[in-house]
Design an enzyme around this catalytic site. Structure first.
Site, PDB file in Angstrom:
ATOM      1  N   HIS A  87      19.132 -47.625 -48.645  1.00  0.00           N
ATOM      2  CA  HIS A  87      18.695 -46.241 -48.466  1.00  0.00           C
ATOM      3  C   HIS A  87      19.052 -45.791 -47.061  1.00  0.00           C
ATOM      4  O   HIS A  87      19.028 -46.600 -46.129  1.00  0.00           O
ATOM      5  CB  HIS A  87      17.166 -46.140 -48.661  1.00  0.00           C
ATOM      6  N   ASP A  93      15.098 -45.195 -57.048  1.00  0.00           N
ATOM      7  CA  ASP A  93      15.894 -45.114 -58.276  1.00  0.00           C
ATOM      8  C   ASP A  93      15.978 -46.435 -59.019  1.00  0.00           C
ATOM      9  O   ASP A  93      16.408 -46.479 -60.167  1.00  0.00           O
ATOM     10  CB  ASP A  93      17.316 -44.648 -57.938  1.00  0.00           C
TER      11      ASP A  93
HETATM   12  N1  COA Z   1      24.910 -52.780 -51.994  1.00  0.00           N
HETATM   13  C1  COA Z   1      25.556 -53.643 -51.176  1.00  0.00           C
HETATM   14  N2  COA Z   1      25.624 -53.489 -49.847  1.00  0.00           N
HETATM   15  C2  COA Z   1      24.980 -52.436 -49.318  1.00  0.00           C
HETATM   16  C3  COA Z   1      24.266 -51.512 -50.113  1.00  0.00           C
HETATM   17  C4  COA Z   1      24.245 -51.718 -51.506  1.00  0.00           C
HETATM   18  N3  COA Z   1      23.602 -50.873 -52.326  1.00  0.00           N
HETATM   19  N4  COA Z   1      23.734 -50.562 -49.328  1.00  0.00           N
HETATM   20  C5  COA Z   1      24.106 -50.853 -48.071  1.00  0.00           C
HETATM   21  N5  COA Z   1      24.857 -51.993 -48.076  1.00  0.00           N
HETATM   22  C6  COA Z   1      25.441 -52.636 -46.911  1.00  0.00           C
HETATM   23  C7  COA Z   1      26.377 -51.654 -46.205  1.00  0.00           C
HETATM   24  O1  COA Z   1      27.678 -51.719 -46.737  1.00  0.00           O
HETATM   25  C8  COA Z   1      26.306 -52.149 -44.785  1.00  0.00           C
HETATM   26  O2  COA Z   1      27.108 -53.326 -44.695  1.00  0.00           O
HETATM   27  P1  COA Z   1      27.810 -53.744 -43.299  1.00  0.00           P
HETATM   28  O3  COA Z   1      26.691 -54.014 -42.355  1.00  0.00           O
HETATM   29  O4  COA Z   1      28.588 -54.951 -43.662  1.00  0.00           O
HETATM   30  O5  COA Z   1      28.644 -52.574 -42.902  1.00  0.00           O
HETATM   31  C9  COA Z   1      24.849 -52.594 -44.639  1.00  0.00           C
HETATM   32  O6  COA Z   1      24.432 -52.924 -45.961  1.00  0.00           O
HETATM   33  C10 COA Z   1      23.936 -51.589 -44.020  1.00  0.00           C
HETATM   34  O7  COA Z   1      24.026 -50.386 -44.727  1.00  0.00           O
HETATM   35  P2  COA Z   1      23.183 -49.112 -44.283  1.00  0.00           P
HETATM   36  O8  COA Z   1      23.858 -48.515 -43.111  1.00  0.00           O
HETATM   37  O9  COA Z   1      21.759 -49.522 -44.157  1.00  0.00           O
HETATM   38  O10 COA Z   1      23.252 -48.178 -45.530  1.00  0.00           O
HETATM   39  P3  COA Z   1      24.192 -46.923 -45.739  1.00  0.00           P
HETATM   40  O11 COA Z   1      23.610 -45.798 -44.980  1.00  0.00           O
HETATM   41  O12 COA Z   1      25.616 -47.315 -45.506  1.00  0.00           O
HETATM   42  O13 COA Z   1      24.047 -46.655 -47.290  1.00  0.00           O
HETATM   43  C11 COA Z   1      23.263 -45.816 -49.301  1.00  0.00           C
HETATM   44  C12 COA Z   1      22.929 -46.084 -47.828  1.00  0.00           C
HETATM   45  C13 COA Z   1      22.041 -45.243 -50.007  1.00  0.00           C
HETATM   46  C14 COA Z   1      24.410 -44.836 -49.409  1.00  0.00           C
HETATM   47  C15 COA Z   1      23.656 -47.169 -49.937  1.00  0.00           C
HETATM   48  O14 COA Z   1      22.638 -48.106 -49.765  1.00  0.00           O
HETATM   49  C16 COA Z   1      24.011 -47.067 -51.402  1.00  0.00           C
HETATM   50  O15 COA Z   1      25.100 -46.603 -51.760  1.00  0.00           O
HETATM   51  N6  COA Z   1      23.097 -47.525 -52.318  1.00  0.00           N
HETATM   52  C17 COA Z   1      23.376 -47.553 -53.718  1.00  0.00           C
HETATM   53  C18 COA Z   1      23.241 -46.171 -54.339  1.00  0.00           C
HETATM   54  C19 COA Z   1      21.820 -45.751 -54.457  1.00  0.00           C
HETATM   55  O16 COA Z   1      20.976 -46.472 -54.962  1.00  0.00           O
HETATM   56  N7  COA Z   1      21.552 -44.524 -54.000  1.00  0.00           N
HETATM   57  C20 COA Z   1      20.240 -43.925 -54.074  1.00  0.00           C
HETATM   58  C21 COA Z   1      19.654 -43.799 -52.726  1.00  0.00           C
HETATM   59  S1  COA Z   1      17.999 -43.149 -52.877  1.00  0.00           S
END
Ligand code: COA
Length: 384
Positions: free
Chosen positions: A266, A320
């Protein structure tokens, strides 16, 4: 007045405060969410969606008399004008229900035009708020019924918002556990500070557009797969995994290829989303009543494996993760998950609409121009 010019470009305005607000508070590190200062856990335990909507919009919990009148008004305004129903019937049955909801909301605005020019006064604000909260579920249900060739089911005024919505979808008396779970889910999704759809609502509100236009623009923003559509994709992922023993290789393969696992992670929460915790507990109660689903066991295993592999990065289940599983178990079609999000979040959008009008300023950010300058117009015949 002097206009400040910030030179730093912040992609997606991440972390840039766009407003000052008293509506909701999110602490992503501690996993806290409150509406008007009241923790979400207490609202999920003790409130109803209708009461929570009042709290969000008007700032305090209603008195007994206020709540009784509010519930009555919300029940009385559920029906759609026959022309609005006809519009919903005329929409293509293969279209996404979010598009139908966006269209239906904009159409409602044509039937309830604002009185005079400019911002709404308090009485007209209240009328519009009641109509929107009351009628959005009816729009969704009417489109869903007619796209399947069935007649829309008339709303009932003896049921709460969640029970009536389930009734209008199927025509069956809703199971009390399922209805309460739906009501709590509406509470949990009702507000979450300045997310994309709320920002969209604010930008539109600040132009003094009418509230139906405000809400239809927010519905449009919520429809995008980076925002409202994640719970649909969680369900697709769990189905694709298919069994508990396939979770580990699935998660490892996603991590190795740099792909995202749906329903975890998130922008704000770096610990388990408090809403996911509540939904998970309620899901267990629902499955005790209605029987469990193999998807729940797969989800629990995904959560365990993700905690082991990505827990250190703060990647945990978000709201979600469990909502899609419970809606699916209740027999709700997948493409209605985001419209259900909208019939809840409308409370938050309207709270922000009211707050914005209290001290309105048109949004007009700037840009950093990175294009070319001084190019000459080339006549058509000379272009290669
Ligand atoms: N699956 C695998 N890896 C994930 C991840 C996921 N769902 N969410 C984040 N990561 C990884 C990122 O790639 C990043 O890796 P790195 O350190 O090697 O670069 C690390 O974890 C930290 O990520 P972070 O910066 O905390 O998250 P973000 O802002 O990049 O992404 C979202 C946030 C919501 C876009 C992302 O978590 C996502 O796409 N989730 C799945 C979709 C979803 O459920 N969306 C609803 C949100 S309410």
């Amino acid at each position: 007045m002097e206009t400040k010019s910030l030179k730093e470009y912040v992609p997606g305005l991440a972390g840039v405060p766009a407003v000052q607000s008293r509506i909701s508070y999110v602490d992503g590190f501690q996993g806290l969410l409150s509406y008007r200062g009241i923790p979400i856990e207490q609202l999920a335990e003790r409130s109803t969606f209708a009461e929570t909507a009042w709290l969000l919009i008007f700032g305090n919990l209603p008195t007994e008399a206020e709540l009784a009148r509010w519930n009555q008004e919300l029940a009385e305004h559920r029906k759609l004008k026959y022309q609005v129903r006809d519009v919903m019937k005329a929409l293509p049955e293969g279209g996404h229900p979010m598009k139908a909801l966006q269209a239906g909301t904009a159409v409602l605005g044509m039937f309830y035009p604002p009185e005079g020019e400019g911002a709404y006064d308090l009485a007209h604000q209240r009328e519009a708020i009641i109509r929107l909260i009351a009628k959005l579920p009816t729009l969704v249900a009417a489109f869903h019924r007619t796209r399947r060739g069935d007649d829309p089911i008339e709303p009932r005024d003896d049921l709460d918002i969640a029970s009536n919505f389930l009734w209008m979808l199927s025509g069956k008396e809703p199971d009390p556990v399922a209805a309460r779970l739906m009501d709590v889910s509406l509470i949990l999704h009702a507000e979450h500070s300045i997310n994309a759809s709320t920002f969209s609502a604010l930008v539109t509100a600040a132009t003094l557009a009418d509230p139906y236009t405000v809400v239809s623009s927010a519905v449009g923003a919520l429809a995008g797969s980076l925002h409202g559509g994640a719970n649909e994709r969680v369900l697709a992922m769990l189905r694709e995994i298919g069994s508990v023993d396939r979770v580990l290789p699935y998660v490892d393969q996603k991590i190795a290829s740099g792909a995202k696992i749906m329903g975890v992670g998130h922008r704000v929460y770096k610990t388990k989303d408090p809403r996911a915790k509540i939904l998970q507990q309620l899901a267990v109660r629902l499955f005790e009543t209605m029987g469990t689903t193999p998807l729940f066991d797969i989800a629990l295993e995904v959560e365990r494996v993700v905690a082991a592999r990505l827990g250190e990065k703060g990647i945990c289940p978000n709201v979600d993760f469990y909502s899609g599983i419970v809606y699916d178990r209740m027999g709700i079609p997948t493409d209605l998950f985001t419209p259900i999000f909208a019939i809840s979040r409308v409370a938050g959008w309207l709270a922000h609409w009211v707050e914005q009008l209290e001290d309105n300023k048109l949004f007009r950010p700037t840009q950093i121009y990175v294009g070319e300058q001084g190019r000459a117009y080339v006549p058509l015949a000379e272009r290669t």
